[in-house]
Design a protein around this motif. Structure first.
Motif, PDB file in Angstrom:
ATOM      1  N   LEU A  95       0.838  -1.243   0.050  1.00 60.53           N
ATOM      2  CA  LEU A  95       0.063  -0.033   0.175  1.00 60.53           C
ATOM      3  C   LEU A  95       0.895   1.337  -0.096  1.00 60.53           C
ATOM      4  O   LEU A  95       0.638   2.138   0.719  1.00 60.53           O
ATOM      5  N   ALA A  96       2.018   1.240  -0.814  1.00 59.66           N
ATOM      6  CA  ALA A  96       2.704   2.335  -0.951  1.00 59.66           C
ATOM      7  C   ALA A  96       2.555   3.456  -1.709  1.00 59.66           C
ATOM      8  O   ALA A  96       2.528   2.958  -3.003  1.00 59.66           O
ATOM      9  N   ALA A 148      -3.633   7.442  -5.646  1.00 58.18           N
ATOM     10  CA  ALA A 148      -2.627   6.377  -5.570  1.00 58.18           C
ATOM     11  C   ALA A 148      -1.555   6.292  -6.631  1.00 58.18           C
ATOM     12  O   ALA A 148      -0.828   5.239  -6.854  1.00 58.18           O
ATOM     13  N   ALA A 149      -1.519   7.380  -7.728  1.00 54.82           N
ATOM     14  CA  ALA A 149      -0.477   7.106  -8.624  1.00 54.82           C
ATOM     15  C   ALA A 149       0.999   7.312  -8.159  1.00 54.82           C
ATOM     16  O   ALA A 149       0.971   7.974  -6.879  1.00 54.82           O
ATOM     17  N   GLY A 150       1.887   6.707  -8.600  1.00 56.47           N
ATOM     18  CA  GLY A 150       3.053   6.569  -7.929  1.00 56.47           C
ATOM     19  C   GLY A 150       3.330   5.029  -8.016  1.00 56.47           C
ATOM     20  O   GLY A 150       2.949   4.111  -8.648  1.00 56.47           O
ATOM     21  N   PRO A 151       3.810   4.515  -6.760  1.00 59.05           N
ATOM     22  CA  PRO A 151       4.415   3.079  -6.747  1.00 59.05           C
ATOM     23  C   PRO A 151       3.283   2.167  -6.727  1.00 59.05           C
ATOM     24  O   PRO A 151       3.195   1.071  -7.300  1.00 59.05           O
ATOM     25  N   LYS A 156       0.765  -2.236  -9.465  1.00 58.20           N
ATOM     26  CA  LYS A 156      -0.608  -2.708  -9.795  1.00 58.20           C
ATOM     27  C   LYS A 156      -0.742  -3.030 -11.382  1.00 58.20           C
ATOM     28  O   LYS A 156      -1.218  -3.979 -11.754  1.00 58.20           O
ATOM     29  N   ALA A 157      -0.680  -2.165 -12.219  1.00 55.12           N
ATOM     30  CA  ALA A 157      -0.570  -2.069 -13.419  1.00 55.12           C
ATOM     31  C   ALA A 157       0.469  -3.276 -13.952  1.00 55.12           C
ATOM     32  O   ALA A 157       0.202  -4.032 -14.875  1.00 55.12           O
ATOM     33  N   ALA A 158       1.743  -3.229 -13.463  1.00 50.61           N
ATOM     34  CA  ALA A 158       2.675  -4.133 -13.900  1.00 50.61           C
ATOM     35  C   ALA A 158       2.438  -5.624 -13.655  1.00 50.61           C
ATOM     36  O   ALA A 158       2.787  -6.569 -14.204  1.00 50.61           O
TER      37      ALA A 158
END
Length: 253
Positions: A95-96, A148-151, A156-158
């Motif tokens: 949840l970073a 939550a854009a960022g890590p 999650k997209a990866a």
């Protein structure tokens, strides 16, 4: 519908709270044996005791999935305890959401590598199964830019890309791989419960984005996960199932 899970062996990471807990309980309700891990030994022990009291076959360990050796030991112990592995569900997230380097490292080691290492460790067991299935838990934050854009969103997209790659690569071995992207999911002690208390403006804004007027329950997400993982979904592989109550507006072709 018979999901054909009776006697199947399932491994779930992050199985004592929220979505993960619901996933574990739904598998056991369908007659599967389940091994799961979480960070708290106390929480793991409580869940194992509760499941066994209901007649389920369950095994649990306290594990930090970012620790490669610990995760590999857990998978080995889990396979021995429940008699093999047919299904794995990678559910843990750091949840970073911060933009600092430590947040990126945490997201990579927990969300991304925690999933890759789980798959790698379980693969010898999955290859022996006649109904092998991999489910990874992504997020709608992997589909669109939000707070939550960022890590968090990036990894999650990866995970979706990684999982669809697995589906193609493993199809010849009869091993299915799918991802599930939950929308905002509310439960006591969860992130949205904490945001509701600590940042009510963000909570209200996020709730207003969903045309259903509410957030998902963990059981509503788990329903999709357990179906996709089950032999009932035997020809579904390489898909990303969005369960978000029409929150996101991007069209999936």
């Amino acid at each position: 519908m018979d999901l054909k899970l009776q006697g199947r062996k399932v491994v779930v990471t992050g199985g004592t709270k929220g979505i993960g807990r619901s996933i574990v309980r739904m598998f056991t309700a369908e007659g599967a044996a389940v091994a799961f891990c979480a960070r708290s030994q106390e929480g793991v022990d409580a869940e194992v005791s509760a499941l066994e009291a209901e007649g389920a076959k369950a095994y649990g360990e306290a594990v930090d999935v970012s620790d490669k050796s610990a995760l590999e030991r857990f998978v080995s112990n889990a396979a021995e305890a429940i008699g093999g592995i047919d299904i794995i569900v990678a559910n843990v997230s750091a949840l970073a959401v911060g933009g600092d380097e430590e947040s990126w490292k945490a997201g990579f080691e927990t969300d991304m590598m925690g999933t890759v290492r789980l798959v790698d460790a379980a693969m010898p067991h999955l290859q022996k199964s006649d109904a092998a299935s991999i489910v990874t838990i992504s997020s709608v934050s992997g589909r669109e830019i939000d707070f939550a854009a960022g890590p968090y969103g990036a990894f999650k997209a990866a995970l979706i890309h990684y999982t669809q790659g697995l589906a193609f690569q493993l199809a010849g071995q009869n091993i299915r791989a799918n991802s599930v992207s939950p929308g905002n999911t509310y439960f006591e002690g969860g992130v949205w419960n904490q945001i509701e208390a600590g940042n009510p403006e963000l909570y209200a804004d996020s709730l207003a984005l969903n045309p259903t007027g509410r957030m998902a329950t963990p059981d509503e997400i788990a329903n999709g996960v357990v179906f996709l993982a089950s032999p009932a979904a035997s020809f579904i592989t390489g898909t990303n199932l969005v369960i978000d109550g029409a929150l996101t507006r991007g069209v999936q072709f």
